[in-house]
Design an enzyme around this catalytic site. Sequence first.
Site, PDB file in Angstrom:
ATOM      1  N   GLY A 295       4.893  -0.256  -4.465  1.00 27.34           N
ATOM      2  CA  GLY A 295       3.443  -0.322  -4.234  1.00 27.34           C
ATOM      3  C   GLY A 295       3.112  -0.303  -2.757  1.00 27.34           C
ATOM      4  O   GLY A 295       2.272  -1.072  -2.286  1.00 27.34           O
ATOM      5  N   ALA A 296       3.745   0.600  -2.018  1.00 27.51           N
ATOM      6  CA  ALA A 296       3.521   0.680  -0.571  1.00 27.51           C
ATOM      7  C   ALA A 296       2.440   1.694  -0.223  1.00 27.51           C
ATOM      8  O   ALA A 296       2.232   1.999   0.943  1.00 27.51           O
ATOM      9  CB  ALA A 296       4.830   1.028   0.135  1.00 27.51           C
TER      10      ALA A 296
ATOM     11  N   GLY B 164      -3.008  -1.329   0.235  1.00 28.85           N
ATOM     12  CA  GLY B 164      -3.142  -2.778   0.383  1.00 28.85           C
ATOM     13  C   GLY B 164      -2.024  -3.469   1.149  1.00 28.85           C
ATOM     14  O   GLY B 164      -1.593  -3.028   2.215  1.00 28.85           O
ATOM     15  N   ILE B 165      -1.537  -4.544   0.548  1.00 37.45           N
ATOM     16  CA  ILE B 165      -0.555  -5.420   1.176  1.00 37.45           C
ATOM     17  C   ILE B 165       0.779  -4.698   1.383  1.00 37.45           C
ATOM     18  O   ILE B 165       1.423  -4.838   2.430  1.00 37.45           O
ATOM     19  CB  ILE B 165      -0.382  -6.676   0.285  1.00 37.45           C
ATOM     20  N   GLY B 166       1.172  -3.891   0.399  1.00 40.52           N
ATOM     21  CA  GLY B 166       2.442  -3.172   0.487  1.00 40.52           C
ATOM     22  C   GLY B 166       2.457  -2.164   1.629  1.00 40.52           C
ATOM     23  O   GLY B 166       3.451  -2.011   2.338  1.00 40.52           O
TER      24      GLY B 166
ATOM     25  N   SER C 119       1.521 -15.023  -7.036  1.00 35.87           N
ATOM     26  CA  SER C 119       0.153 -15.387  -6.658  1.00 35.87           C
ATOM     27  C   SER C 119      -0.063 -16.878  -6.920  1.00 35.87           C
ATOM     28  O   SER C 119       0.555 -17.459  -7.823  1.00 35.87           O
ATOM     29  CB  SER C 119      -0.850 -14.594  -7.482  1.00 35.87           C
TER      30      SER C 119
ATOM     31  N   TYR D 112      -3.370 -11.330 -16.400  1.00 37.27           N
ATOM     32  CA  TYR D 112      -2.974 -11.231 -14.984  1.00 37.27           C
ATOM     33  C   TYR D 112      -2.275 -12.512 -14.510  1.00 37.27           C
ATOM     34  O   TYR D 112      -1.179 -12.452 -13.957  1.00 37.27           O
ATOM     35  CB  TYR D 112      -4.186 -10.942 -14.080  1.00 37.27           C
TER      36      TYR D 112
END
Length: 321
Positions: A43-44, A47-49, A173, A199
Site C-alpha cells: 500500500g505504498a 497516504g501513510i505508505g 490502529s 474495520y
Amino acid sequence: MVLVWCVGVLVVVALVIRVVHRGRSGRCRCTNTMEGKTVIITGASAGIGKETALDIAKRGARVILACRNITKAQLVADNIIAESGNKNLVVRCIDTTDLNSVRNFAKETLQIESRIDVLINNAGIGGSPVRKVTSDGLESTMAANHYGHFLLTNLLLPLLKKSSPSRIVNVASSMHWKVPSFDVDDLNFERNYSSFQSYIRTKLVNMLFNLELSQRLSDTGVTVNCLHPGTVSTEIFGKSGNKIGKMFGYVYKVLGKDAALGAQTNIHCAVSEDLINVTGKYFSDCKEAPTSELAQDKGLAKKIWEASEEHVGLKPEEIHC
Ligand SMILES: NC(=O)c1ccc[n+]([C@@H]2O[C@H](COP(=O)([O-])OP(=O)(O)OC[C@H]3O[C@@H](n4cnc5c(N)ncnc54)[C@H](OP(=O)(O)O)[C@@H]3O)[C@@H](O)[C@H]2O)c1
Ligand SMILES: *[C@@H]1O[C@H](CO)[C@@H](O)[C@H](O)[C@H]1NC(C)=O
Ligand SMILES: *[C@@H]1O[C@H](CO)[C@@H](O)[C@H](O)[C@H]1NC(C)=O
Ligand SMILES: *[C@@H]1O[C@H](CO)[C@@H](O)[C@H](O)[C@H]1NC(C)=O
C-alpha cells in the site's frame, strides 16, 4: 454578527487543536541510512505508505512498492525517485484481497531479491459498507487488512530469516481498543455485519497476528512490531464508500496529521536503532503504547493464527515459524 463570532471562535478552536495535535505528534528522530537494505511496503501508492516509502528511499534503501494499482504506484515511484535521487525503487503488483496475487508477488520477490530487511504490512481499507466476499470466499475487509498480509508474511519468512536481523512492521490502529469481544469462529463476519465493526476487528486481528508472530519468531533475529499511525488525513476515508467514513475524512483533514506525520511511527519501527532487539510491541507517536486486554490474549492470538492458516490455505511446507 453573532454567527460571524461563532464561526470565528470555531475556526480558532479548530486551528488550536490542529497546531497542538500536530506539535505533539511523534517524529522519528533517527538519521541512520538504510543503504544496502531492502524494504517492502504494501500500500505504498497512497497516504501513510507512500510517505513511508519516500522517507526510506531518502535513506538509500532498495524500496519495493507492493501495490494493487501499478499505474498509480509507478507515478508515485517516479515522484519518489525525483525527490530522493534514489533510483533503486521497484513497483511490484499485489492485491491483498486475492490470494493468488499474493502468491505471485511472493514468488517473484523470492526469485528476484537476495534479501529482505524490512517488511511493512501497511495496505488497508476501511470497512466495506456492505459485506463483500472475495474470489477466495473470504470477507473483503479482513482479506485486504489481514489474510493477504498473513499469507504474504509467511511466504516471505524464509528470506526474512536469512536476512536477519530483519523486521516485520504491522500497521494496526488504536481502534482495536473499541472491540469488546471477538469470536474467532466468525473471522469472515458472516453474522451481523457492520462496516465499522468489521474495520476495528481487522485491526484487532493485526494486533493479535503481531503477538503470535513475535512469539513464534523469538530468537530468530526477526523482530515483529505493530503500531497506530495516529489520526491521519489520507484517502482511506473517501475510498470506504460509506457516508460516516467520508465525514470522518473531512474532520481528519482539519484536525488530523498529514500523511508525512502519519508515516513517522512506520519509519521509526522500520529504521530506528533503538528497536534493534525490540519485538512484540505496539507503538504510537514513535513510543511504546498500551494495548487493550483483548490484544494481549495469547489464546485468542493462537486460535486466529490457526484459523487464518486454514482460510488462506497455507501448506505445511509453507510454515516457517
Ligand atoms: N488514516 C488513519 O487515520 C489511520 C488510522 C489508523 C490506522 N490506519 C492504517 O494505516 C494504513 C494505511 O492507510 P492510509 O490511511 O494511508 O490509507 P490510504 O491513503 O487509503 O492508503 C492505503 C493503501 O493501501 C492500498 N490498498 C488498499 N487495498 C489494497 C489491496 N487489496 N491490495 C493492495 N493494496 C491495497 C491502497 O492502494 P490504492 O492506492 O490502490 O488505493 C493504498 O496504497 C491502513 O492499514 C490503515 O488501516 C490509518
Ligand atoms: C489506477 O490509478 C490511476 C492513476 O491514479 C487511475 O486513473 C485509475 O483509475 C486507477 N485504477 C483503478 C482500477 O483504480
Ligand atoms: C448486532 O450488532 C449490534 C451492533 O453492533 C448489536 O447491538 C446487536 O446486539 C448484535 N446482534 C447480534 C444478534 O449479535
Ligand atoms: C541485541 O541482541 C544481540 C543478541 O542477543 C546482542 O548481541 C546485542 O548486543 C543486542 N543489541 C542491543 C542494542 O541491545
